[in-house]
Design a protein around this motif. Sequence first.
Motif, short mmCIF file in Angstrom:
data_model
loop_
_atom_site.label_atom_id
_atom_site.label_comp_id
_atom_site.label_asym_id
_atom_site.label_seq_id
_atom_site.Cartn_x
_atom_site.Cartn_y
_atom_site.Cartn_z
N ARG A 136 0.85 -1.19 0.00
CA ARG A 136 0.00 0.00 0.00
C ARG A 136 0.88 1.24 0.00
NH1 ARG A 136 -2.12 1.75 5.81
NH2 ARG A 136 -0.47 0.89 7.11
N ILE A 137 0.31 2.31 -0.51
CA ILE A 137 1.02 3.59 -0.55
C ILE A 137 0.74 4.32 0.77
CG2 ILE A 137 1.20 5.82 -1.71
CD1 ILE A 137 0.22 4.33 -4.28
N LEU A 138 1.82 4.74 1.41
CA LEU A 138 1.67 5.46 2.68
C LEU A 138 1.67 6.97 2.45
CD1 LEU A 138 4.13 3.41 4.93
CD2 LEU A 138 1.65 3.14 4.72
N ALA A 139 2.58 7.42 1.60
CA ALA A 139 2.71 8.86 1.39
C ALA A 139 3.35 9.13 0.03
CB ALA A 139 3.59 9.48 2.49
N VAL A 140 2.98 10.27 -0.55
CA VAL A 140 3.60 10.72 -1.80
C VAL A 140 4.01 12.17 -1.59
CG1 VAL A 140 3.18 11.28 -4.23
CG2 VAL A 140 2.23 9.18 -3.26
N ASP A 141 5.26 12.46 -1.96
CA ASP A 141 5.74 13.84 -1.87
C ASP A 141 6.12 14.27 -3.29
OD1 ASP A 141 7.16 16.18 -1.61
OD2 ASP A 141 8.09 15.60 0.29
N PRO A 142 5.23 15.02 -3.96
CA PRO A 142 5.53 15.39 -5.35
C PRO A 142 6.68 16.38 -5.46
CG PRO A 142 3.42 16.31 -4.65
CD PRO A 142 3.92 15.50 -3.51
N LEU A 143 6.89 17.16 -4.41
CA LEU A 143 8.00 18.12 -4.46
C LEU A 143 9.33 17.38 -4.46
CD1 LEU A 143 8.60 21.15 -4.46
CD2 LEU A 143 8.72 21.06 -1.96
N GLU A 144 9.43 16.34 -3.64
CA GLU A 144 10.64 15.53 -3.59
C GLU A 144 10.62 14.39 -4.61
OE1 GLU A 144 13.44 15.95 -1.98
OE2 GLU A 144 12.63 17.83 -1.22
N ARG A 146 8.86 11.51 -4.45
CA ARG A 146 9.15 10.35 -3.62
C ARG A 146 7.85 9.69 -3.17
NH1 ARG A 146 12.63 12.45 0.75
NH2 ARG A 146 10.66 12.91 1.77
N VAL A 147 7.87 8.36 -3.12
CA VAL A 147 6.71 7.62 -2.61
C VAL A 147 7.17 6.68 -1.50
CG1 VAL A 147 6.92 5.94 -4.52
CG2 VAL A 147 4.82 6.03 -3.21
N ASP A 148 6.39 6.62 -0.44
CA ASP A 148 6.64 5.67 0.66
C ASP A 148 5.61 4.56 0.57
OD1 ASP A 148 8.49 7.52 1.50
OD2 ASP A 148 7.24 8.33 3.10
N ARG A 149 6.11 3.34 0.57
CA ARG A 149 5.20 2.19 0.48
C ARG A 149 5.45 1.22 1.62
NH1 ARG A 149 6.34 2.24 -5.28
NH2 ARG A 149 4.45 2.56 -6.49
N GLU A 150 4.40 0.46 1.94
CA GLU A 150 4.52 -0.62 2.92
C GLU A 150 4.20 -1.93 2.21
OE1 GLU A 150 2.35 -1.18 7.11
OE2 GLU A 150 1.14 -1.69 5.37
N HIS A 193 7.51 -4.56 5.76
CA HIS A 193 8.69 -3.81 5.32
C HIS A 193 8.25 -2.48 4.74
CE1 HIS A 193 11.50 -7.26 5.54
NE2 HIS A 193 10.46 -7.98 5.19
N LEU A 194 9.15 -1.51 4.82
CA LEU A 194 8.89 -0.18 4.25
C LEU A 194 9.90 0.09 3.14
CD1 LEU A 194 8.37 1.85 7.54
CD2 LEU A 194 6.60 0.93 6.03
N LEU A 195 9.47 0.84 2.14
CA LEU A 195 10.38 1.22 1.06
C LEU A 195 10.03 2.62 0.57
CD1 LEU A 195 12.61 0.40 -1.00
CD2 LEU A 195 10.77 -0.41 -2.48
N THR A 196 11.04 3.44 0.49
CA THR A 196 10.88 4.76 -0.12
C THR A 196 11.52 4.72 -1.50
OG1 THR A 196 10.90 5.88 2.00
CG2 THR A 196 11.52 7.18 0.10
N CYS A 197 10.79 5.19 -2.50
CA CYS A 197 11.35 5.20 -3.86
C CYS A 197 11.44 6.63 -4.38
CB CYS A 197 10.46 4.44 -4.84
SG CYS A 197 10.35 2.71 -4.53
N ASN A 198 12.57 6.94 -4.99
CA ASN A 198 12.71 8.21 -5.69
C ASN A 198 12.22 8.04 -7.12
OD1 ASN A 198 13.95 9.42 -3.48
ND2 ASN A 198 15.93 8.57 -4.06
N LEU A 199 11.46 9.01 -7.60
CA LEU A 199 10.87 8.91 -8.93
C LEU A 199 11.57 9.90 -9.86
CD1 LEU A 199 7.23 8.93 -7.56
CD2 LEU A 199 8.51 6.93 -8.32
N TYR A 200 11.94 9.42 -11.03
CA TYR A 200 12.69 10.26 -11.97
C TYR A 200 11.99 10.34 -13.32
CZ TYR A 200 16.48 10.02 -8.61
OH TYR A 200 17.23 10.13 -7.47
#
Length: 279
Positions: free
Chosen positions: A196-204, A206-210, A227-234
Motif C-alpha cells: 500500500r502507498i503510505l505517502a507521496v511527496d511530489p516536491l521531492e 518520492r513515494v513511501d510504500r509498505e 517492510h517499508l520502502l521509499t522510492c525516488n521517482l525520476y
Amino acid sequence: MSTPPGPAPGAEEVTPQTWHYGLVARWWSLFRDSGPEVDYFRQFVEAGQPALDVACGSGRLLVPYLQAGLDVDGCDISADMLAHCREAAERVGYTPDLYLQAMHELDLPRRYETIIVCGGLGLGSSRAQDAQALRRLWEHLEPGGRLVLDNEVPYADATLWRYWSMDARAELPQPTRPTGNRRLATDGYEYELRSRILAVDPLEQRVDRELIVGQWLGDTLVAEERHLLTCNLYFRHELVLMLEAAGFVQVDVRRGYDDGEPSADDEFLVYLATKPTTH
Ligand SMILES: C[S@@+](CC[C@H](N)C(=O)[O-])C[C@H]1O[C@@H](n2cnc3c(N)ncnc32)[C@H](O)[C@@H]1O
C-alpha cells in the motif's frame, strides 16, 4: 567531461533501506525468475564483457547469463538477495563473484565493459545517493564502456500518479488490503504480498510504500513480515541530466524492453550511457 566531480552533498547519509530482505527476498527467489528484461539486458552483456549486474537481487538476470557462458559479476545491498542469488548460481554449477555493497559506495577490484542496473535505482536511497551511485558506476566502467539502466516512469502506475494531486494525497495512507490472494511456491508454502502507498511527496518526487508478506502452510499463517520502502521517482530528462553530470556521454533513451523509440505510453525507459574513451 573527463572525470566526474566529487561526492554529491548528502550522499553519505543513512544507509539506503529497501524491503528486499527475509520473506520478500524469498518471494523474489521463488517467483521472479523470468521477464522481458532478461533477454533485453543480455544483448548488452554479450556485446561487452566483463559485465557487472548492479542490484542483481536473487539472480534473475545474472544466473541465466552465467549459464550462457557470460563473464558477469553481481552486487546488491541485500545480503538476503545475494544469498538466494548464490544458491541459484550454485544449483547450476557456478560460483560468481558477488559483492555486498550499496551502489553509491561501490568499490570493486575490477573494471567493466558493461554495467547493467535493472530495477535498482532510487530504492530506499536519497537523491544525493542516487547521483553518487551514477558516479560510482562511471568509475567502474572501462573507457568506452556502457551503462544500461532501466527506470519506471513516475506516471506508470495510475493509482500512484493520482496521489500527486493535493486532494488525492489527503486520502493517504491507503488502507491495508485484506488477505486473500496467495500463491503456491515450489517450497510447499503459499505466499501473499500486500502493498500500500503510505505517502507521496511530489516536491521531492518520492513515494513511501509498505509491504506485508505472509507465508502460509494450508490455513496457518507461518510467518508475516512488514517492510517499508521509499522510492525516488525520476522523469526522463532529469535522469539524462544526472547521467551527463556523472560524466556519461551519448546518453540514449530507449523503450523498455525492445529498444524501440520511447513514447508517452511506455512504463519503463532504458538509459544507455557511455563512458568517454578519452580524457
Ligand atoms: C526490484 S529488485 C531487482 C533485482 C534484479 N535486478 C532483477 O531484476 O531481478 C531490486 C534490487 O535492488 C537492490 N538494491 C536496492 N537498492 C540498492 C542499492 N542502493 N545498492 C545496491 N542494490 C540495491 C535490492 O536489494 C534488490 O535486490
